[in-house]
Enzyme design. Structure first.
Site, PDB file in Angstrom:
ATOM      1  N   CYS A 156       2.548  -4.959   6.640  1.00  0.00           N
ATOM      2  CA  CYS A 156       1.767  -3.733   6.430  1.00  0.00           C
ATOM      3  C   CYS A 156       0.324  -3.820   6.924  1.00  0.00           C
ATOM      4  CB  CYS A 156       1.775  -3.360   4.950  1.00  0.00           C
ATOM      5  SG  CYS A 156       3.443  -3.268   4.258  1.00  0.00           S
ATOM      6  N   HIS A 173      -5.588   0.592   0.117  1.00  0.00           N
ATOM      7  CA  HIS A 173      -4.188   0.341   0.488  1.00  0.00           C
ATOM      8  C   HIS A 173      -3.292   1.192  -0.403  1.00  0.00           C
ATOM      9  CE1 HIS A 173      -0.703  -1.740   2.046  1.00  0.00           C
ATOM     10  NE2 HIS A 173      -0.313  -1.981   0.810  1.00  0.00           N
ATOM     11  N   GLU A 210      -5.532  -4.315  -6.380  1.00  0.00           N
ATOM     12  CA  GLU A 210      -6.601  -3.771  -5.533  1.00  0.00           C
ATOM     13  C   GLU A 210      -7.786  -3.307  -6.372  1.00  0.00           C
ATOM     14  OE1 GLU A 210      -7.217  -0.996  -1.576  1.00  0.00           O
ATOM     15  OE2 GLU A 210      -5.354  -0.788  -2.732  1.00  0.00           O
ATOM     16  N   LYS A 253      -1.806   7.577   0.963  1.00  0.00           N
ATOM     17  CA  LYS A 253      -0.354   7.330   1.013  1.00  0.00           C
ATOM     18  C   LYS A 253       0.416   8.295   0.130  1.00  0.00           C
ATOM     19  CE  LYS A 253      -0.070   2.415   2.315  1.00  0.00           C
ATOM     20  NZ  LYS A 253      -1.478   2.037   2.472  1.00  0.00           N
ATOM     21  N   HIS A 264       4.044   5.329   2.824  1.00  0.00           N
ATOM     22  CA  HIS A 264       3.657   4.020   3.329  1.00  0.00           C
ATOM     23  C   HIS A 264       4.297   3.837   4.694  1.00  0.00           C
ATOM     24  CE1 HIS A 264       2.373   0.056   3.776  1.00  0.00           C
ATOM     25  NE2 HIS A 264       2.642  -0.444   2.587  1.00  0.00           N
ATOM     26  N   PHE A 268       2.994  -7.829   2.364  1.00  0.00           N
ATOM     27  CA  PHE A 268       3.859  -8.939   1.975  1.00  0.00           C
ATOM     28  C   PHE A 268       3.573 -10.113   2.902  1.00  0.00           C
ATOM     29  CE2 PHE A 268       7.469  -6.087   0.140  1.00  0.00           C
ATOM     30  CZ  PHE A 268       6.733  -5.933  -1.018  1.00  0.00           C
TER      31      PHE A 268
END
Length: 410
Positions: free
Chosen positions: A161, A300, A311, A332, A337, A397
């Site tokens: 990502c 994010h 976050e 998002k 996403h 990830f």
């Protein structure tokens, strides 16, 4: 050290075609999330995603389409807009000295899925002739370079990502240190396929569809958030040295001043606030800014329980007392996403927020999580702000983190 400026932006997502259309929809909290149905032989999936449901711009000849996976089509849609705005689509000398840095998480996912359907469902003995060319992760960057006539360095970044945020950041460094004068950077993703969807289901991080309002399924920082919503997109920024832009007489949209990249080195899927904080601090240090000079962060904010909380903690760790004064939002909620394209799409939206002095909201944040206690610009965007510097965060990830900082060009 060269100053790096932005002379073109482009975007396509479920929100619409064009950077302006995407920002307008995000600012208005107009969700592009909705029910989708995916098929592969007898396999049928019904879920919720931010799928592009409109016809894509007709930019590629029909005879060339076998070379293109959908991810590369989205790439060229975004890249061509940025090129045109920058005025580089008709400058032969500049084109030969320009490069492409592109990000994608899974590359030609639809081509790969189609090959498996051909072999294992339809029991064919061969796959489509251009499957290798269309499915390779580097195809999007190669297509852009070929069509733009860019003869400089062409790199592909695939770090889940953060892929496109990393592509933009590394392009920034490439120009800053004098390796190139111009780089078109960004990313694309098109992975709404049965195989990819089932893989994400296996991780148990997809949001539970809101039965009453499917468009509100993605709820970053909300107490009732249940997970992320997949989306597809392409986004691009034309980066140039200040000398190059001024020499060409290009319109300068903003200046990219900071980039930070780190790895948690703790867990493959569980985010670590300390690793995220390192990326943000690196970006601040490179930009020569104090934490108190950042006015807005495009978070994010994927809508997962662990991710949104991590976050929040990392922003508090970096910004201290100023964290409470910061405006932070996650777009998002409305465009989903978009994985490898997320960093680029959200950076484009962040640059537009800076230029318009308007902050897009975190849509559907009617029930804030008390543990996510920052100003997440709930429900409604804000105009007439005084944004001096803005940051865009991307986390992934594998533990990868990236942060980008932009300021108005002066």
């Amino acid at each position: 050290m060269q100053r790096v400026v932005i002379t073109g932006i482009g975007a396509i997502s479920a929100l619409g075609t064009g950077a302006d259309a995407n920002f307008s929809a995000a600012f208005a909290a107009r969700s592009a999330v909705g029910p989708v149905t995916l098929h592969a032989g007898s396999h049928r999936i019904e879920g919720c995603a931010a799928q592009i449901g409109f016809a894509l711009p007709d930019l590629i000849r029909k005879a060339d389409m076998p070379l293109f996976d959908r991810v590369a089509v989205l790439a060229w849609c975004a890249a061509s807009e940025a090129l045109q705005q920058a005025g580089l689509d008709h400058d032969a000398a500049a084109q030969q000295a320009s490069g492409v840095f592109w990000g994608t998480g899974m590359g030609g996912a639809q081509t790969i899925d189609n090959a498996y359907i051909d072999l294992f469902i339809d029991h064919k003995t061969r796959v489509r002739p251009m499957s290798i060319v269309a499915s390779m992760n580097s195809a999007s960057a190669a297509h852009i370079a070929l069509r733009a006539g860019f003869g400089g360095t062409v790199n592909t970044y695939s770090s889940a990502c953060v892929s496109s945020a990393q592509a933009i950041g590394e392009a920034f460094r490439h120009i800053r240190h004098g390796y190139a004068e111009r780089v078109l950077a960004g990313g694309s993703e098109a992975l709404l396929t049965v195989g990819v969807w089932r893989a994400w289901e296996g991780l148990r991080v997809l949001g539970v569809t809101d039965a009453t309002h499917p468009e509100r399924t993605c709820k970053p920082f909300s107490l009732d958030r249940s997970g992320l919503v997949l989306g597809e997109a392409g986004a691009a920024v034309m980066l140039e040295s200040l000398d190059s832009a001024q020499r060409r007489g290009a319109t300068i949209l903003a200046e990219l001043t900071g980039y930070g990249a780190s790895n948690d080195a703790t867990h493959m899927t569980k985010p670590d606030p300390a690793g995220q904080a390192r990326a943000m601090r690196m970006a601040l240090r490179e930009a020569g800014l104090a934490p108190g000079q950042i006015d807005y962060i495009n978070a994010h904010g994927a809508g997962t329980l662990a991710g949104d909380l991590a976050e929040t903690h990392s922003i508090r760790e970096v910004f201290g007392d100023h964290a409470s004064a910061l405006m932070v939002s996650s777009t998002k909620a409305v465009h989903g996403h978009t994985l490898g394209a997320a960093g680029a799409l959200e950076f484009v939206l962040t640059v537009q927020a800076l230029r318009q002095q308007a902050v897009p909201p975190t849509a559907f944040l009617a029930l804030p999580d008390p543990a996510c206690d920052l100003d997440y610009v709930a429900l409604q965007g804000r105009t007439q702000q005084s944004l001096r510097a803005v940051m865009s965060n991307s986390f992934a990830f594998g533990g990868s983190n990236a942060a980008l900082i932009a300021i108005p060009f002066i």
